[in-house]
Scaffold this active site. Structure first.
Site, short mmCIF file in Angstrom:
data_model
loop_
_atom_site.label_atom_id
_atom_site.label_comp_id
_atom_site.label_asym_id
_atom_site.label_seq_id
_atom_site.Cartn_x
_atom_site.Cartn_y
_atom_site.Cartn_z
CB SER A 113 -0.84 -0.04 1.26
OG SER A 113 -1.16 1.26 1.68
CB SER A 114 0.42 4.62 -1.41
OG SER A 114 -0.84 4.90 -0.85
CB CYS A 115 -0.03 3.84 4.18
SG CYS A 115 -0.12 2.12 4.61
CE1 TYR A 142 -2.75 -3.06 5.74
CE2 TYR A 142 -1.78 -1.08 4.79
CZ TYR A 142 -2.45 -2.27 4.64
OH TYR A 142 -2.83 -2.68 3.38
CE LYS A 146 -0.42 -5.17 3.30
NZ LYS A 146 -0.68 -6.39 2.50
CG HIS A 185 -9.90 2.91 2.92
ND1 HIS A 185 -9.86 1.54 2.83
CD2 HIS A 185 -8.74 3.28 3.48
CE1 HIS A 185 -8.71 1.11 3.31
NE2 HIS A 185 -8.00 2.14 3.72
P1 GDP Z 1 -5.87 7.13 4.48
O1 GDP Z 1 -5.67 7.44 3.03
O2 GDP Z 1 -5.01 6.00 4.98
O3 GDP Z 1 -5.73 8.37 5.34
O4 GDP Z 1 -7.34 6.52 4.63
P2 GDP Z 1 -8.85 7.01 4.57
O5 GDP Z 1 -9.40 6.68 3.23
O6 GDP Z 1 -9.53 6.38 5.74
O7 GDP Z 1 -8.87 8.60 4.77
C1 GDP Z 1 -8.46 9.49 3.78
C2 GDP Z 1 -8.80 10.92 4.17
O8 GDP Z 1 -10.21 11.11 4.05
C3 GDP Z 1 -8.43 11.33 5.60
O9 GDP Z 1 -7.94 12.67 5.57
C4 GDP Z 1 -9.79 11.29 6.32
O10 GDP Z 1 -9.86 12.14 7.44
C5 GDP Z 1 -10.70 11.77 5.21
N1 GDP Z 1 -12.13 11.43 5.39
C6 GDP Z 1 -13.17 12.29 5.29
N2 GDP Z 1 -14.33 11.68 5.58
C7 GDP Z 1 -14.03 10.38 5.86
C8 GDP Z 1 -14.83 9.26 6.23
O11 GDP Z 1 -16.03 9.33 6.38
N3 GDP Z 1 -14.16 8.07 6.40
C9 GDP Z 1 -12.82 7.97 6.24
N4 GDP Z 1 -12.24 6.77 6.40
N5 GDP Z 1 -12.04 9.02 5.91
C10 GDP Z 1 -12.63 10.22 5.73
#
Ligand code: GDP
Length: 321
Positions: A113-115, A142, A146, A185
């Site tokens: 994953s890119s993280c 995580y 990875k 996500h």
């Molecule tokens: P990340 O890419 O590992 O940070 O994974 P996420 O997809 O969970 O979050 C991406 C970004 O979207 C972060 O800045 C979150 O705060 C934002 N975000 C906004 N609304 C939501 C939500 O309802 N769920 C999640 N998971 N992220 C959200």
């Protein structure tokens, strides 16, 4: 780079076929005419169990393995259950990689994953940024698992001369995603929330964080094509990024989801929720140099994913909150 076509009749094991990635890879391999596909659900084979994994590989002896099985989740799940994300993922990888090597799997693709890249890596993030700086704390457990997988693949190549490779996809979405209201996500979470708001006539929808972080999204069917493409065109120790090369702010993403779903109210930002990494746009010049390009635009992919989500609701496969 030499092109070595995958043998369509050789036994191919897709680990994690019930997940977003494994499901898309399985569909793609079926479309390509792979005739000996092997899958096991987690209730049939717990990949965290070394004895069970050893027995499975000894019996099935797959020639090719796509390792798409992992414990995954969004920013909140990752920061709430770091021990599970670290432990489950390490065990799954170690068991599958070691058993594949022991039982004669000749090709293997490990998906990360890119993280895994440092929180403040120069953007767009090149593959050689790996291990050059501290990780984003919301998903460091995580990420460490990875990263261990990438090193494990490299070690198996060095020690045994195996043709195993790793790929690092950007944020993914598509049919088969997890639409859990808090564990998922951002894209599936927003599709669900906007859909519910549009149906109930709510005047506003809450989006987590400030809306400022930027994210890149790849449709999982494009990823599935990239996986097969890499197995056929790439055989080096370094991981390969898979993405689209463009990103949007979370605010822009929320506006796009609202448009696709037909929600016309206001957006509210809940800054008590974490933003996570400010930006993680992948440099995808390497995979593009091997002749792969994404085909599905974010708008089209979101429309298709929203249709899929609505079908799941209509057929009772998913329930509203
Ligand atoms: P990340 O890419 O590992 O940070 O994974 P996420 O997809 O969970 O979050 C991406 C970004 O979207 C972060 O800045 C979150 O705060 C934002 N975000 C906004 N609304 C939501 C939500 O309802 N769920 C999640 N998971 N992220 C959200």
């Amino acid at each position: 780079m030499a092109v070595t076509s995958l043998d369509r009749s050789a036994r191919t094991y897709v680990a994690g076929h019930r997940g977003l990635v494994g499901g898309a890879v399985l569909r793609h391999l079926q479309q390509l005419g792979f005739g000996d596909l092997v899958t096991r659900s987690s209730s049939e084979l717990d990949l965290r169990d070394p004895v069970a994994v050893e027995a499975f590989f000894a019996e099935q002896r797959p020639a090719t393995v796509i390792l798409a099985a992992a414990k995954v989740g969004g920013i909140l799940a990752n920061s709430t259950y770091p021990a599970d994300f670290l432990s489950d993922n390490l065990r799954i990888q170690v068991n599958v990689l070691d058993a594949a090597a022991r039982h004669g799997s000749t090709k293997l693709l490990f998906l990360g994953s890119s993280c895994i890249y440092p929180k403040f890596a120069p953007q767009p993030i090149r593959e050689d940024s790996l291990l050059t700086g501290p990780l984003e704390p919301t998903n460091d457990a995580y990420a460490i698992a990875k990263i261990a997988g990438v090193l494990h693949v490299q070690a198996l190549r060095r020690q045994y001369g195996l043709h195993y490779i790793s790929a690092m996809p950007t944020n993914l979405y598509g049919p088969g995603d997890n639409f859990h209201p808090t564990g998922s996500h951002v894209l599936p979470a927003l599709i669900r929330r906007f859909d519910e708001a549009a149906r109930s006539g709510a005047s506003s929808v809450t989006v987590w964080g400030t809306g400022a972080p930027r994210r890149e999204f790849l449709h999982v069917d494009d990823l599935a094509r990239a996986c097969v493409h890499l197995l056929e065109h790439y055989d080096e120790p370094e991981p390969v990024n898979i993405g689209v090369g463009e990103d949007l702010s979370i605010r822009e993403i929320a506006e796009l989801v609202a448009e696709v779903v037909g929600f016309q109210g206001e957006l509210e930002f809940d800054t008590s929720k974490p933003d996570g990494t400010p930006r993680k746009l992948l440099d995808v010049s390497k995979i593009k140099s091997f002749g792969w390009e994404p085909r599905i635009t974010l708008r089209d992919g979101l429309k298709q994913t929203y249709r899929w989500y609505c079908e799941q609701l209509e057929t009772g496969q998913l329930q509203r909150t």
